[in-house]
Design an enzyme around this catalytic site. Structure first.
Site, short mmCIF file in Angstrom:
data_model
loop_
_atom_site.label_atom_id
_atom_site.label_comp_id
_atom_site.label_asym_id
_atom_site.label_seq_id
_atom_site.Cartn_x
_atom_site.Cartn_y
_atom_site.Cartn_z
N GLY A 14 0.81 -1.22 0.00
CA GLY A 14 0.00 0.00 0.00
C GLY A 14 0.84 1.27 0.00
CE LYS A 36 -11.52 9.76 6.76
NZ LYS A 36 -10.22 10.43 6.68
#
Length: 614
Positions: A269, A387
């Site tokens: 990633g 978040k």
């Protein structure tokens, strides 16, 4: 051959006796032989003089000096009668004539190159180390057809000073005038250490001209701090958001990574692959690359093998949710340090399928963390997100629950378990920047959810470096919060990116507002807003004061999640386990599971009442 006679002519002011001329004629074959042999030994006959530099001049001086020493000794001890001062004059004339003729080749080549085509006049913003390096390379690479006409610097003490043959002409307020006066075609911003705010101000002045604008990458990209003309590139969005460089304790980072077995999950990633690049530079004993996507693991493995051919790399395809597979990997490779970057992070997608968010972000993290504890891993670093602070989304709540899992393990484990939170990463997969670029390339429109939508951003290298630093200062059990700087409006990012692509926002490329998506907040809270933070040993890393949760309650909730399939049931359990989840969703206008249940009950009651009335 001429220099011995020229030295005699100068020594005797034009009246040379015949005996000296005859003596010198007798020595002339020996002189020529010594000179030729010495020049050959010092390599003066196998150099490309069109590229002559100070090195070639030094070689000429050494060759002439060596041959002159030999000739002086022989002629002096042979009682030639030649005045001693003529030996020194001969040495000087040889250097002047030989050096002048050779270096003249370069001067002639330089003139011809400049005449062959029109030079590009370059103005360099920044008369510091980076600006000096760029100017020097432009001068040396004459075939690049560029000419530095001057520098811009806000330091008034540098004004009118010369740097590599070019003068510091003024401040950034003078850029437009200087471009016109000096017919500048290209501006190079050579200030890698400045922040994004100042760079945006400089760009604003540069955009008033029609010049091509290049920039030296920031210090997060220039790890060694050295600038080169090969690294010049067009100004990108990452440059405009550039933050002040963060001080890293490289020795402290090296102490816990160098010579160690390091495992990275999600290694293919955006953040995971950058962690691998940074770790590889430090020199671990081995680097284990774990990921589910074979193509991404193949790419980072191939890249690292090209740069670090001696580094033992172990590319492994594995799903972190497969506890047996993860346990086997730990049993085989016994990693001493683990960076857990694998996660589902797309907010709207996870909102539609909460079971996937929980399986990957919670149970996947639990499987990797428990394997690390079981096999005696020294440090476990989980990559989290802002978040997870007052979460309104399934993704945020699942990451917050993963933090609680890691934090609970740390209370009874010898492994140092920590989590590191940060905001959006520029250019990462699934982020808004690649989407904007695709939309601009297609001719628009660029879609933004809301005109007031704001987010915190940092670059991928910066995030990776701070994660490594957090691992170095960990004591165990902390949730570290990175200083994200100032929030940025998404619509401003869109406008900047459209302009950098050469278009006019809302004229050539329209911007369309599509509405807030499921689970999204209009703005992310400050990272200190959840329960406050404490300072750490690093100026840009803080420690969150987390609301504790009992181990029994956490285990009961996780066991219950394993048996659930319905989305509403999963959300109910998350609301019980994650502090502020229900409250945060209500504040941001997102219906909670309880709200939906009440609506359902109200609807059924209302329907029964209507039936009874009929």
């Amino acid at each position: 051959m001429a220099t011995p006679y020229l030295s005699l002519y100068v020594r005797f002011e034009g009246s040379v006796e015949v005996k000296y001329l005859l003596t010198m004629l007798g020595f002339l074959p020996f002189i020529v032989l010594v000179r030729l042999a010495t020049f050959y030994i010092f390599g003066l006959y196998n150099r490309l003089w069109r590229y002559a530099s100070i090195n070639e001049l030094v070689a000429i001086i050494m060759a002439v000096t060596a041959s002159s020493v030999v000739l002086t000794v022989v002629m002096y001890w042979s009682d030639s009668g030649i005045p001693r001062s003529s030996y020194l004059l001969t040495w000087l004339f040889n250097i002047a004539l030989i050096g002048g003729s050779r270096l003249g080749v370069r001067i002639l080549y330089h003139i011809r190159q400049r005449q062959a085509s029109r030079s590009v006049n370059v103005l360099i913003v920044g008369a510091g180390d980076a600006g000096a390096m760029i100017a020097r390379e432009i001068q040396q690479r004459v075939y690049d057809d560029k000419k530095v006409i001057g520098f811009i610097d806000d330091d008034l003490g540098k004004h009118s000073q010369m740097l590599y043959g070019a003068k510091v002409l003024g401040t950034r307020d003078d850029i437009t005038r200087i471009v016109v006066d000096c017919q500048v075609q290209e501006i190079v911003i050579a200030m890698p250490s400045i922040g994004g705010r100042l760079l945006r101000q400089i760009m604003k002045e540069c955009k008033k001209t029609n010049c091509t604008i290049k920039v030296v990458p920031g210090l997060y990209e220039l790890i060694d701090g050295k600038a080169s003309i090969d690294q010049l590139r067009n100004v990108d969005l990452e440059d405009l958001l550039r933050r002040e460089p963060v001080r890293l304790d490289l020795d402290e980072i090296a102490n816990y990574l160098a010579g160690k077995r390091v495992l990275v999950t999600g290694a293919g990633g955006s953040v995971g692959s950058e962690l691998c690049r940074q770790i590889a530079k430090i020199g671990p004993q081995s680097l284990i690359l774990v990921g589910k996507g074979e193509n991404s693991i193949y790419e980072i493995d191939r890249e690292l093998r090209g740069k670090y051919p001696t580094l033992p790399l172990k590319p492994l395809i594995a799903d972190i949710r497969d506890a047996n597979r993860i346990n086997n990997i730990f049993d085989t490779y016994k990693p001493e340090v683990v960076f857990h970057a694998a996660a589902h992070k797309h907010v709207p997608l996870m909102e539609m399928q909460p079971e996937e968010a929980v399986n990957n972000n919670v149970f996947g993290t639990k499987a990797v963390a428990e394997a690390a504890e079981r096999h005696g891993t020294a440090i476990f670093v989980m990559i989290s997100t802002d978040k997870a602070v007052n979460p309104t989304s399934i993704m945020g709540a699942s990451k917050r629950l993963a933090e609680l899992v890691v934090n609970n393990l740390s209370k009874s484990s010898k492994t140092k378990f920590i989590a590191v939170r940060f905001g959006n990463v520029l250019g990462s997969r699934g982020s808004v920047i690649p989407l904007f670029r695709q939309q601009i390339a297609a001719g628009g429109p660029v879609t933004v959810t809301h005109p007031e939508m704001t987010r915190y951003f940092m670059t991928i290298p910066e995030a990776a470096q701070l994660v490594l630093q957090a691992g170095a200062i960990a004591q165990g059990g902390e949730v570290f919060v990175l200083d994200m700087g100032d929030p940025v409006r998404i619509v401003d990012l869109a406008r900047d990116l459209i302009e950098l692509s050469g278009f006019i926002p809302e004229t050539e490329i329209p911007i369309v507002f599509t509405g807030i998506r499921p689970g999204e907040k209009l703005f992310e809270e400050l990272l200190t807003a959840e329960e406050g933070t404490m300072a750490s040993r690093h100026e840009k890393i803080y420690v969150a004061n987390l609301r504790p949760i009992s181990k029994d309650k956490l285990n009961r909730g996780i066991n219950k999640l394993k048996t659930l399939a319905a989305a509403e049931d999963i959300i109910n359990v998350l609301e019980e386990l994650v502090p502020y989840y229900r409250e945060a969703r209500s504040v941001h206008g997102i219906k909670t599971a309880t709200d939906k249940q009440r609506e359902k009950e109200y609807g059924e009651t209302s329907g029964r009442n209507q039936s009874a009335a009929q």
